[in-house]
Design a protein around this motif. Structure first.
Motif, PDB file in Angstrom:
ATOM      1  N   GLN A  15       0.837  -1.208   0.000  1.00  0.00           N
ATOM      2  CA  GLN A  15       0.000   0.000   0.000  1.00  0.00           C
ATOM      3  C   GLN A  15       0.867   1.251   0.000  1.00  0.00           C
ATOM      4  O   GLN A  15       0.635   2.192  -0.745  1.00  0.00           O
ATOM      5  CB  GLN A  15      -0.903   0.013   1.233  1.00  0.00           C
ATOM      6  N   TRP A  16       1.910   1.214   0.824  1.00  0.00           N
ATOM      7  CA  TRP A  16       2.815   2.356   0.872  1.00  0.00           C
ATOM      8  C   TRP A  16       3.508   2.569  -0.474  1.00  0.00           C
ATOM      9  O   TRP A  16       3.662   3.685  -0.946  1.00  0.00           O
ATOM     10  CB  TRP A  16       3.874   2.163   1.976  1.00  0.00           C
ATOM     11  N   VAL A  17       3.920   1.436  -1.075  1.00  0.00           N
ATOM     12  CA  VAL A  17       4.597   1.551  -2.371  1.00  0.00           C
ATOM     13  C   VAL A  17       3.668   2.192  -3.395  1.00  0.00           C
ATOM     14  O   VAL A  17       4.073   3.060  -4.173  1.00  0.00           O
ATOM     15  CB  VAL A  17       5.076   0.163  -2.852  1.00  0.00           C
ATOM     16  N   LEU A  18       2.380   1.768  -3.357  1.00  0.00           N
ATOM     17  CA  LEU A  18       1.419   2.342  -4.293  1.00  0.00           C
ATOM     18  C   LEU A  18       1.250   3.845  -4.068  1.00  0.00           C
ATOM     19  O   LEU A  18       1.250   4.629  -5.016  1.00  0.00           O
ATOM     20  CB  LEU A  18       0.066   1.641  -4.158  1.00  0.00           C
ATOM     21  N   ILE A  19       1.130   4.232  -2.800  1.00  0.00           N
ATOM     22  CA  ILE A  19       1.006   5.666  -2.502  1.00  0.00           C
ATOM     23  C   ILE A  19       2.240   6.407  -2.998  1.00  0.00           C
ATOM     24  O   ILE A  19       2.162   7.478  -3.609  1.00  0.00           O
ATOM     25  CB  ILE A  19       0.824   5.877  -0.979  1.00  0.00           C
ATOM     26  N   GLY A  20       3.407   5.780  -2.778  1.00  0.00           N
ATOM     27  CA  GLY A  20       4.664   6.403  -3.205  1.00  0.00           C
ATOM     28  C   GLY A  20       4.699   6.636  -4.701  1.00  0.00           C
ATOM     29  O   GLY A  20       4.994   7.744  -5.169  1.00  0.00           O
ATOM     30  N   THR A  21       4.373   5.594  -5.482  1.00  0.00           N
ATOM     31  CA  THR A  21       4.451   5.747  -6.937  1.00  0.00           C
ATOM     32  C   THR A  21       3.358   6.692  -7.434  1.00  0.00           C
ATOM     33  O   THR A  21       3.554   7.400  -8.410  1.00  0.00           O
ATOM     34  CB  THR A  21       4.338   4.392  -7.657  1.00  0.00           C
ATOM     35  N   LEU A  22       2.220   6.701  -6.732  1.00  0.00           N
ATOM     36  CA  LEU A  22       1.164   7.636  -7.111  1.00  0.00           C
ATOM     37  C   LEU A  22       1.646   9.084  -6.957  1.00  0.00           C
ATOM     38  O   LEU A  22       1.545   9.897  -7.877  1.00  0.00           O
ATOM     39  CB  LEU A  22      -0.066   7.395  -6.231  1.00  0.00           C
ATOM     40  N   HIS A 230      -4.908  23.424 -16.385  1.00  0.00           N
ATOM     41  CA  HIS A 230      -5.520  22.132 -16.697  1.00  0.00           C
ATOM     42  C   HIS A 230      -4.477  21.124 -17.140  1.00  0.00           C
ATOM     43  O   HIS A 230      -4.507  19.958 -16.750  1.00  0.00           O
ATOM     44  CB  HIS A 230      -6.564  22.289 -17.798  1.00  0.00           C
ATOM     45  N   MET A 231      -3.536  21.593 -17.948  1.00  0.00           N
ATOM     46  CA  MET A 231      -2.509  20.688 -18.449  1.00  0.00           C
ATOM     47  C   MET A 231      -1.726  20.071 -17.291  1.00  0.00           C
ATOM     48  O   MET A 231      -1.470  18.868 -17.260  1.00  0.00           O
ATOM     49  CB  MET A 231      -1.557  21.461 -19.365  1.00  0.00           C
ATOM     50  N   VAL A 232      -1.381  20.900 -16.329  1.00  0.00           N
ATOM     51  CA  VAL A 232      -0.605  20.418 -15.188  1.00  0.00           C
ATOM     52  C   VAL A 232      -1.402  19.374 -14.409  1.00  0.00           C
ATOM     53  O   VAL A 232      -0.873  18.335 -14.011  1.00  0.00           O
ATOM     54  CB  VAL A 232      -0.215  21.625 -14.301  1.00  0.00           C
ATOM     55  N   ILE A 233      -2.697  19.636 -14.218  1.00  0.00           N
ATOM     56  CA  ILE A 233      -3.530  18.694 -13.471  1.00  0.00           C
ATOM     57  C   ILE A 233      -3.665  17.368 -14.238  1.00  0.00           C
ATOM     58  O   ILE A 233      -3.494  16.280 -13.669  1.00  0.00           O
ATOM     59  CB  ILE A 233      -4.931  19.293 -13.194  1.00  0.00           C
ATOM     60  N   ILE A 234      -3.942  17.482 -15.546  1.00  0.00           N
ATOM     61  CA  ILE A 234      -4.106  16.263 -16.344  1.00  0.00           C
ATOM     62  C   ILE A 234      -2.801  15.469 -16.364  1.00  0.00           C
ATOM     63  O   ILE A 234      -2.800  14.244 -16.188  1.00  0.00           O
ATOM     64  CB  ILE A 234      -4.545  16.611 -17.786  1.00  0.00           C
ATOM     65  N   ALA A 235      -1.689  16.173 -16.551  1.00  0.00           N
ATOM     66  CA  ALA A 235      -0.391  15.493 -16.568  1.00  0.00           C
ATOM     67  C   ALA A 235      -0.149  14.785 -15.238  1.00  0.00           C
ATOM     68  O   ALA A 235       0.301  13.630 -15.194  1.00  0.00           O
ATOM     69  CB  ALA A 235       0.725  16.486 -16.856  1.00  0.00           C
ATOM     70  N   GLY A 236      -0.478  15.472 -14.148  1.00  0.00           N
ATOM     71  CA  GLY A 236      -0.317  14.860 -12.833  1.00  0.00           C
ATOM     72  C   GLY A 236      -1.157  13.598 -12.718  1.00  0.00           C
ATOM     73  O   GLY A 236      -0.686  12.553 -12.237  1.00  0.00           O
ATOM     74  N   ALA A 237      -2.406  13.670 -13.195  1.00  0.00           N
ATOM     75  CA  ALA A 237      -3.291  12.510 -13.110  1.00  0.00           C
ATOM     76  C   ALA A 237      -2.760  11.352 -13.957  1.00  0.00           C
ATOM     77  O   ALA A 237      -2.745  10.194 -13.506  1.00  0.00           O
ATOM     78  CB  ALA A 237      -4.694  12.898 -13.579  1.00  0.00           C
ATOM     79  N   ILE A 238      -2.289  11.656 -15.164  1.00  0.00           N
ATOM     80  CA  ILE A 238      -1.753  10.597 -16.021  1.00  0.00           C
ATOM     81  C   ILE A 238      -0.528   9.966 -15.364  1.00  0.00           C
ATOM     82  O   ILE A 238      -0.378   8.740 -15.327  1.00  0.00           O
ATOM     83  CB  ILE A 238      -1.393  11.156 -17.420  1.00  0.00           C
ATOM     84  N   GLY A 239       0.337  10.822 -14.820  1.00  0.00           N
ATOM     85  CA  GLY A 239       1.528  10.318 -14.132  1.00  0.00           C
ATOM     86  C   GLY A 239       1.145   9.416 -12.971  1.00  0.00           C
ATOM     87  O   GLY A 239       1.686   8.312 -12.807  1.00  0.00           O
ATOM     88  N   ALA A 240       0.189   9.875 -12.151  1.00  0.00           N
ATOM     89  CA  ALA A 240      -0.227   9.101 -10.983  1.00  0.00           C
ATOM     90  C   ALA A 240      -0.818   7.758 -11.409  1.00  0.00           C
ATOM     91  O   ALA A 240      -0.478   6.702 -10.859  1.00  0.00           O
ATOM     92  CB  ALA A 240      -1.251   9.901 -10.178  1.00  0.00           C
ATOM     93  N   PHE A 241      -1.669   7.794 -12.428  1.00  0.00           N
ATOM     94  CA  PHE A 241      -2.290   6.561 -12.906  1.00  0.00           C
ATOM     95  C   PHE A 241      -1.226   5.592 -13.416  1.00  0.00           C
ATOM     96  O   PHE A 241      -1.228   4.404 -13.068  1.00  0.00           O
ATOM     97  CB  PHE A 241      -3.292   6.881 -14.021  1.00  0.00           C
ATOM     98  N   SER A 242      -0.302   6.099 -14.233  1.00  0.00           N
ATOM     99  CA  SER A 242       0.739   5.230 -14.777  1.00  0.00           C
ATOM    100  C   SER A 242       1.577   4.628 -13.661  1.00  0.00           C
ATOM    101  O   SER A 242       1.927   3.449 -13.696  1.00  0.00           O
ATOM    102  CB  SER A 242       1.661   6.002 -15.713  1.00  0.00           C
ATOM    103  N   GLY A 243       1.899   5.468 -12.662  1.00  0.00           N
ATOM    104  CA  GLY A 243       2.701   4.981 -11.543  1.00  0.00           C
ATOM    105  C   GLY A 243       2.021   3.815 -10.854  1.00  0.00           C
ATOM    106  O   GLY A 243       2.620   2.750 -10.638  1.00  0.00           O
TER     107      GLY A 243
END
Lengths: 447, 249
Positions: A15-22, A230-243
């Motif tokens: 769980q911690w690892v997931l939070i970390g990569t997110l 918006h771009m920053v938020i979307i990029a953050g979301a894509i990054g978090a999802f991929s992580g």
């Protein structure tokens, strides 16, 4: 498989690892957006690669694996690499891209040498240091993850607080300096943010792919929006999802490195964005382009038929329709396209077939063609006299619709049309009122 | 007090001098054209005044005090080509950047700032385009957005770097009426310009520059054949053409 999935959700470390990569993905997307727009994508790559010798040296000095030592080592050698890159640009004739490539490969090569040396030592501590090449999120332990998460949160907070300043710095650094923003400090800060996110990502994503982690979510996000926030938020979301996605997949598959999986996830999102995004996406661009092509061709065919009709009208001549080849000669268009357009016009009842490859305008078609012709010819006159009408800004508008000009100006333009002898002669009004001119047209076989 | 005083400013890139010991001051409430051939250091002069390029020597005063203390009095319109217009932002947002110097760190633009920015867009005839992405604006419209941003700085002295380059007729008219409006408000505007034909029409004063200051003063007295010859040196064919134009005027 389902059992492993269950164990993932219940295992505290995972769980911690997931939070970390997110959080890591979130921070990468945020900061990557600025790096991308500031055209510093390559710098992130250089710093990630250059971090490897730093990690190895930190290991050699400390003698064991330690996250905080690694972070310090990676950050120092990353910054050293940036320093060299800038010095090389300043002191030699070598340009930025070459300089980055040079420093990147030298540092990375040196890192690989050190890594091999460490692996040939026999103290047993070194197992897992290879993970820095491709990243292995599963090998992170609780304290590492907490450190990574804390740094990621810090980076995110700094980016959010200084959003306005970073935006101006990225868009127009000269103006930023002009109004008194400390641009060199902000540049340094942005560089530090990039180093920071690269360094905390090394263990999970690896030195080779870390720059993709910065850039891919940002460039995918760019397709969906025209606003930086918006771009920053979307990029953050894509990054978090991929992580999260990459981490989950790699923990369920034994020996699968995390980095490549995260990047594959991000790349898939990028590809989807590139093809399907509205406005900027390739698919809709292609559709819009073909629609535009068709519309232009349609207007050209109608105008060509109008020109012919008008000519006949002037010469009191009549022929039973106009030949396709004649149309192609007047306004070159592929035969295939011409057929397509003529058929769709026929369906709209704007033209009708009068013989083999012979066509003429119907009454309805004449009205439509008249308006198209009028508009185009008004545009000719307008362009010849643009200086007088500049304040209407017609050219500024995408549509360039002359018919929206004030009545007075339109009348003026029509007067000019008459003077130049360019007014469309076959008038639809004449059709409705049944004036002589139309009868002449009709008797010529137009009806 | 003079809005802009430049004392002995020298700028050099890699030991190659670009500006040599330029000194001048300008009176308040005038439109001043900075004229000179390509590479004369016109843009560099503006950048040196604003501290965007390092000065090898010299001082700049805005209303008697060093520029650093007077930033809020100064508005700046950079060359349009100096930024990436594909940046994800809209016209209003760019104009709001002119308010950043007043807003201060960390804070976001207030409703008042937004209203002010909109009124600036209106002054350049661009209010309808407030929400348009900047890459979808024409060159002239982009230039007007930059002007609106400078207006949003609410300054008393403006520096504009080649605002007339590559713009359409509508924008040219908009810029001229804006310059005259600023002048009517008692503001001082220095404009880098290189179209000699329009100098007499647009500017009250001219500064002729070619690495050194050649001359400065009211256009009538300063924009003379003799001074132009000094500024443009041996480019005689070119000068003869200009001569004909000046005679016509």
């Amino acid at each position: 498989m389902s059992e492993t999935l269950v164990s993932i959700w219940t295992d505290a470390n995972t769980q911690w690892v997931l939070i970390g990569t997110l959080l890591l993905g979130l921070a990468s997307g945020l900061i990557g957006s600025f790096a991308l727009l500031k055209k510093q994508s390559l710098i992130g790559d250089a710093m990630a690669h250059a971090a490897l010798p730093g990690i190895c040296i930190a290991f050699l000095i400390h003698g064991a694996k330690s996250m905080s030592w690694f972070i310090i080592g990676a950050a120092l050698s990353g910054l050293l690499a940036t320093f060299f890159i800038e010095k090389i640009i300043k002191l030699s004739r070598i340009k930025e891209d070459t300089s980055i490539g040079l420093v990147l490969s030298v540092f990375f090569g040196f890192g690989i040498v050190l890594l091999t040396y460490i692996n040939h030592q026999n103290n047993g501590n070194q197992s897992g240091i290879d993970d820095f090449i491709f990243g292995q999120a599963a090998s992170l332990v609780g304290t590492d993850v907490k450190l990574i998460s804390a740094v990621a949160v810090l980076l995110i907070i700094i980016t959010v607080i200084l959003f306005k300043e970073l935006k101006l710095l990225t868009f127009d650094p000269q103006f930023a300096q002009g109004i008194g923003l400390p641009t060199s400090f902000l540049n340094g800060l942005l560089m530090t943010l990039i180093v920071g996110v690269v360094v905390i990502g090394l263990q999970a994503v690896g030195v080779i792919l870390m720059s993709a982690m910065l850039i891919t979510p940002a460039i995918a996000a760019r397709y969906w929006t025209e606003r930086l926030d918006h771009m920053v938020i979307i990029a953050g979301a894509i990054g978090a999802f991929s992580g999260v996605f990459g981490t989950l997949l790699s923990t369920t598959t034994k020996g699968m490195p995390t980095g490549p999986l995260i990047i594959v996830a991000a790349t898939i999102i990028f590809l989807i964005s590139m093809v399907f995004a509205p406005k900027r996406g390739l698919l809709l661009k292609a559709i819009r382009q073909s629609r535009l092509r068709k519309q232009v061709a349609r207007e050209q065919v109608l105008q060509t038929l109008y020109d012919f009709t008008e000519q006949e009208y002037k010469q009191y001549k009549a022929r039973n329709g106009f030949h396709e080849q004649q149309m192609i000669k007047k306004r070159p268009i592929s035969n295939h396209m011409l057929q397509k357009i003529l058929h769709s016009l026929e369906k709209e009842e704007l033209v009708r077939r009068t013989g083999d490859a012979l066509w003429c305008l119907t009454e309805k078609g004449l009205i439509e063609a008249y308006h198209i012709t009028l508009r185009n010819r008004l545009m000719e006159v307008y362009l010849m006299n643009e200086m007088n009408y500049a304040h209407f800004n017609i050219r500024q508008d995408q549509s360039m619709d002359l018919l929206q000009l004030p009545e007075k100006v339109l009348t003026e333009l029509q007067q000019l049309l008459k003077q130049y002898g360019r007014e469309p002669l076959v008038l639809p009004e004449n059709i409705n009122s049944g004036k002589r001119s139309y009868h002449r047209y009709a008797s010529l076989g137009g009806k | 007090m003079n809005p802009v005083t430049v004392e002995n400013v020298t700028v050099a890139y890699h030991r190659k001098p670009v500006l040599q010991e330029v000194s001048f001051s300008v009176p308040e409430g005038k439109l001043i054209g900075i004229i000179g051939p390509n590479g004369a250091g016109k843009s560099t002069l503006i950048k040196a005044i604003l501290g965007l390029v390092p000065r090898a020597s010299g001082d700049v005063y805005i209303y008697g005090k060093p520029y650093k203390q007077q930033r809020k009095l100064v508005g700046y319109v950079p060359q349009r080509g100096s930024v990436d217009w594909d940046f994800p932002t809209n016209a209003l947002d760019v104009v709001l950047m002119g308010r950043y110097g007043h807003i201060g760190w960390f804070k976001r633009p207030s409703k008042k700032d937004v209203e002010f920015a909109l009124s600036c867009l209106e002054k350049v005839g661009m209010k309808e385009y407030a929400n348009r992405q900047i890459s979808q604006l024409s060159g002239g419209q982009q230039q007007r957005v930059f002007l609106a941003r400078a207006l949003a700085q609410d300054a008393t002295v403006y520096f504009m770097d080649e605002p007339f380059v590559g713009v359409d007729a509508a924008t040219e008219k908009a810029i001229i009426s804006l310059l005259n409006e600023l002048k009517a408000q008692g503001k001082t505007v220095l404009v880098v310009h290189h179209d000699l034909q329009t100098v007499k029409e647009y500017f009250d004063w001219v500064l002729l520059l070619n690495m050194r200051k050649i001359a400065i003063g009211p256009t009538e007295e300063t924009f003379t054949m003799e001074n132009l010859q000094k500024t443009y040196g041996g480019r005689l064919t070119f000068l003869n053409q200009q001569h004909a134009i000046i005679n016509q005027q």
